[in-house]
Design a protein around this motif. Structure first.
Motif, PDB file in Angstrom:
ATOM      1  N   ARG A  63       0.812  -1.221   0.000  1.00  0.00           N
ATOM      2  CA  ARG A  63       0.000   0.000   0.000  1.00  0.00           C
ATOM      3  C   ARG A  63       0.841   1.263   0.000  1.00  0.00           C
ATOM      4  N   SER A  64       2.067   1.168   0.457  1.00  0.00           N
ATOM      5  CA  SER A  64       2.906   2.351   0.621  1.00  0.00           C
ATOM      6  C   SER A  64       3.685   2.675  -0.652  1.00  0.00           C
ATOM      7  N   PRO A  65       3.487   3.865  -1.212  1.00  0.00           N
ATOM      8  CA  PRO A  65       4.268   4.246  -2.398  1.00  0.00           C
ATOM      9  C   PRO A  65       5.774   4.252  -2.110  1.00  0.00           C
ATOM     10  N   GLU A  66       6.152   4.598  -0.894  1.00  0.00           N
ATOM     11  CA  GLU A  66       7.578   4.603  -0.529  1.00  0.00           C
ATOM     12  C   GLU A  66       8.150   3.186  -0.547  1.00  0.00           C
ATOM     13  N   ASN A  67       7.391   2.217  -0.036  1.00  0.00           N
ATOM     14  CA  ASN A  67       7.856   0.831  -0.061  1.00  0.00           C
ATOM     15  C   ASN A  67       7.959   0.315  -1.487  1.00  0.00           C
ATOM     16  N   VAL A  68       6.975   0.642  -2.314  1.00  0.00           N
ATOM     17  CA  VAL A  68       7.006   0.213  -3.714  1.00  0.00           C
ATOM     18  C   VAL A  68       8.218   0.822  -4.413  1.00  0.00           C
ATOM     19  N   ALA A  69       8.499   2.095  -4.146  1.00  0.00           N
ATOM     20  CA  ALA A  69       9.673   2.742  -4.745  1.00  0.00           C
ATOM     21  C   ALA A  69      10.950   2.053  -4.305  1.00  0.00           C
ATOM     22  N   ARG A  70      11.039   1.673  -3.029  1.00  0.00           N
ATOM     23  CA  ARG A  70      12.242   0.965  -2.546  1.00  0.00           C
ATOM     24  C   ARG A  70      12.348  -0.407  -3.205  1.00  0.00           C
ATOM     25  N   GLY A  71      11.232  -1.101  -3.346  1.00  0.00           N
ATOM     26  CA  GLY A  71      11.240  -2.390  -4.024  1.00  0.00           C
ATOM     27  C   GLY A  71      11.731  -2.264  -5.457  1.00  0.00           C
ATOM     28  N   ARG A  72      11.297  -1.218  -6.134  1.00  0.00           N
ATOM     29  CA  ARG A  72      11.737  -1.008  -7.519  1.00  0.00           C
ATOM     30  C   ARG A  72      13.229  -0.689  -7.589  1.00  0.00           C
ATOM     31  N   GLU A  73      13.753  -0.011  -6.573  1.00  0.00           N
ATOM     32  CA  GLU A  73      15.202   0.227  -6.515  1.00  0.00           C
ATOM     33  C   GLU A  73      15.949  -1.102  -6.396  1.00  0.00           C
ATOM     34  N   ILE A  74      15.426  -2.000  -5.579  1.00  0.00           N
ATOM     35  CA  ILE A  74      16.039  -3.329  -5.430  1.00  0.00           C
ATOM     36  C   ILE A  74      15.992  -4.073  -6.764  1.00  0.00           C
ATOM     37  N   ALA A  75      14.850  -4.003  -7.447  1.00  0.00           N
ATOM     38  CA  ALA A  75      14.732  -4.668  -8.754  1.00  0.00           C
ATOM     39  C   ALA A  75      15.750  -4.099  -9.736  1.00  0.00           C
ATOM     40  N   ASP A  76      15.979  -2.791  -9.683  1.00  0.00           N
ATOM     41  CA  ASP A  76      16.981  -2.172 -10.562  1.00  0.00           C
ATOM     42  C   ASP A  76      18.397  -2.601 -10.191  1.00  0.00           C
ATOM     43  N   GLN A  77      18.655  -2.793  -8.895  1.00  0.00           N
ATOM     44  CA  GLN A  77      19.985  -3.214  -8.427  1.00  0.00           C
ATOM     45  C   GLN A  77      20.292  -4.655  -8.808  1.00  0.00           C
ATOM     46  N   PHE A  78      19.256  -5.464  -8.944  1.00  0.00           N
ATOM     47  CA  PHE A  78      19.431  -6.889  -9.238  1.00  0.00           C
ATOM     48  C   PHE A  78      18.618  -7.260 -10.479  1.00  0.00           C
ATOM     49  N   PRO A  79      19.025  -6.765 -11.640  1.00  0.00           N
ATOM     50  CA  PRO A  79      18.231  -6.983 -12.856  1.00  0.00           C
ATOM     51  C   PRO A  79      18.142  -8.451 -13.282  1.00  0.00           C
ATOM     52  N   TYR A  80      19.023  -9.295 -12.770  1.00  0.00           N
ATOM     53  CA  TYR A  80      18.986 -10.718 -13.118  1.00  0.00           C
ATOM     54  C   TYR A  80      17.894 -11.466 -12.350  1.00  0.00           C
ATOM     55  N   LEU A  81      17.297 -10.830 -11.342  1.00  0.00           N
ATOM     56  CA  LEU A  81      16.169 -11.423 -10.628  1.00  0.00           C
ATOM     57  C   LEU A  81      14.884 -10.934 -11.288  1.00  0.00           C
ATOM     58  N   ASN A  82      13.904 -11.791 -11.373  1.00  0.00           N
ATOM     59  CA  ASN A  82      12.635 -11.428 -12.004  1.00  0.00           C
ATOM     60  C   ASN A  82      11.707 -10.854 -10.931  1.00  0.00           C
ATOM     61  N   LEU A  83      11.810  -9.518 -10.723  1.00  0.00           N
ATOM     62  CA  LEU A  83      11.075  -8.836  -9.667  1.00  0.00           C
ATOM     63  C   LEU A  83      10.234  -7.717 -10.246  1.00  0.00           C
ATOM     64  N   SER A  84       9.057  -7.506  -9.664  1.00  0.00           N
ATOM     65  CA  SER A  84       8.274  -6.313  -9.961  1.00  0.00           C
ATOM     66  C   SER A  84       7.484  -5.947  -8.711  1.00  0.00           C
ATOM     67  N   TYR A  85       7.239  -4.653  -8.563  1.00  0.00           N
ATOM     68  CA  TYR A  85       6.555  -4.138  -7.380  1.00  0.00           C
ATOM     69  C   TYR A  85       5.464  -3.172  -7.807  1.00  0.00           C
ATOM     70  N   HIS A  86       4.307  -3.264  -7.125  1.00  0.00           N
ATOM     71  CA  HIS A  86       3.150  -2.464  -7.506  1.00  0.00           C
ATOM     72  C   HIS A  86       2.406  -1.997  -6.259  1.00  0.00           C
ATOM     73  N   GLU A  87       1.791  -0.839  -6.383  1.00  0.00           N
ATOM     74  CA  GLU A  87       0.993  -0.309  -5.288  1.00  0.00           C
ATOM     75  C   GLU A  87      -0.382  -0.963  -5.316  1.00  0.00           C
ATOM     76  N   GLY A  88      -0.853  -1.369  -4.143  1.00  0.00           N
ATOM     77  CA  GLY A  88      -2.159  -1.996  -4.017  1.00  0.00           C
ATOM     78  C   GLY A  88      -2.311  -2.541  -2.612  1.00  0.00           C
ATOM     79  N   SER A  89      -3.430  -3.187  -2.364  1.00  0.00           N
ATOM     80  CA  SER A  89      -3.673  -3.761  -1.036  1.00  0.00           C
ATOM     81  C   SER A  89      -4.198  -5.183  -1.189  1.00  0.00           C
ATOM     82  N   PHE A  90      -4.289  -5.868  -0.068  1.00  0.00           N
ATOM     83  CA  PHE A  90      -4.794  -7.239  -0.058  1.00  0.00           C
ATOM     84  C   PHE A  90      -6.196  -7.285  -0.647  1.00  0.00           C
ATOM     85  N   THR A  91      -6.988  -6.277  -0.326  1.00  0.00           N
ATOM     86  CA  THR A  91      -8.389  -6.293  -0.726  1.00  0.00           C
ATOM     87  C   THR A  91      -8.650  -5.595  -2.054  1.00  0.00           C
ATOM     88  N   GLU A  92      -7.675  -4.817  -2.527  1.00  0.00           N
ATOM     89  CA  GLU A  92      -7.836  -4.108  -3.792  1.00  0.00           C
ATOM     90  C   GLU A  92      -6.576  -4.264  -4.639  1.00  0.00           C
TER      91      GLU A  92
END
Length: 117
Positions: A63-92
């Protein structure tokens, strides 16, 4: 963490998170090529650990845009891992995560320590 009720090992929050993620990976039998959905992915560390340990792809939702942004930084740091991060919640969950490629082999909720396979 304790295997024996009369003894315990004190862990830092980071160590506890790593140990919990490793436990969830073992209990869910995640394999290379699996698609994992991590609900409440936080800053993205568990997704990165899952992908690194197993070879699975991991999609984090938080749900947190800041957490999603940090996750995307991790994905950029490790491009060989298949990672993606998105804003949303359990219910939405974002609709695009449920359509087309939105099929997951494992759904994790590390906060509640639940695995759906």
């Amino acid at each position: 963490l304790s295997l024996n009720p009369s003894s315990s090992i004190e862990l830092t929050p980071e160590q506890a998170g790593i140990a919990l993620t490793e436990r969830m990976v073992r209990s869910s039998n995640i394999k290379p090529g699996d698609r994992v959905l991590d609900l409440g992915s936080g800053k993205g560390l568990a997704c990165a650990q899952i992908a690194s340990l197993t070879g699975a792809s991991c999609v984090g939702v938080d749900r947190s845009p800041e957490n999603v942004a940090r996750g995307r930084e991790i994905a950029d740091q490790f491009p060989y891992l298949n990672l993606s991060y998105h804003e949303g919640s359990f219910t939405e969950l974002p609709q695009f995560l449920l359509e087309g490629e939105g099929q997951y082999d494992v759904v994790l909720d590390l906060i509640l320590e639940e695995v759906l396979r």
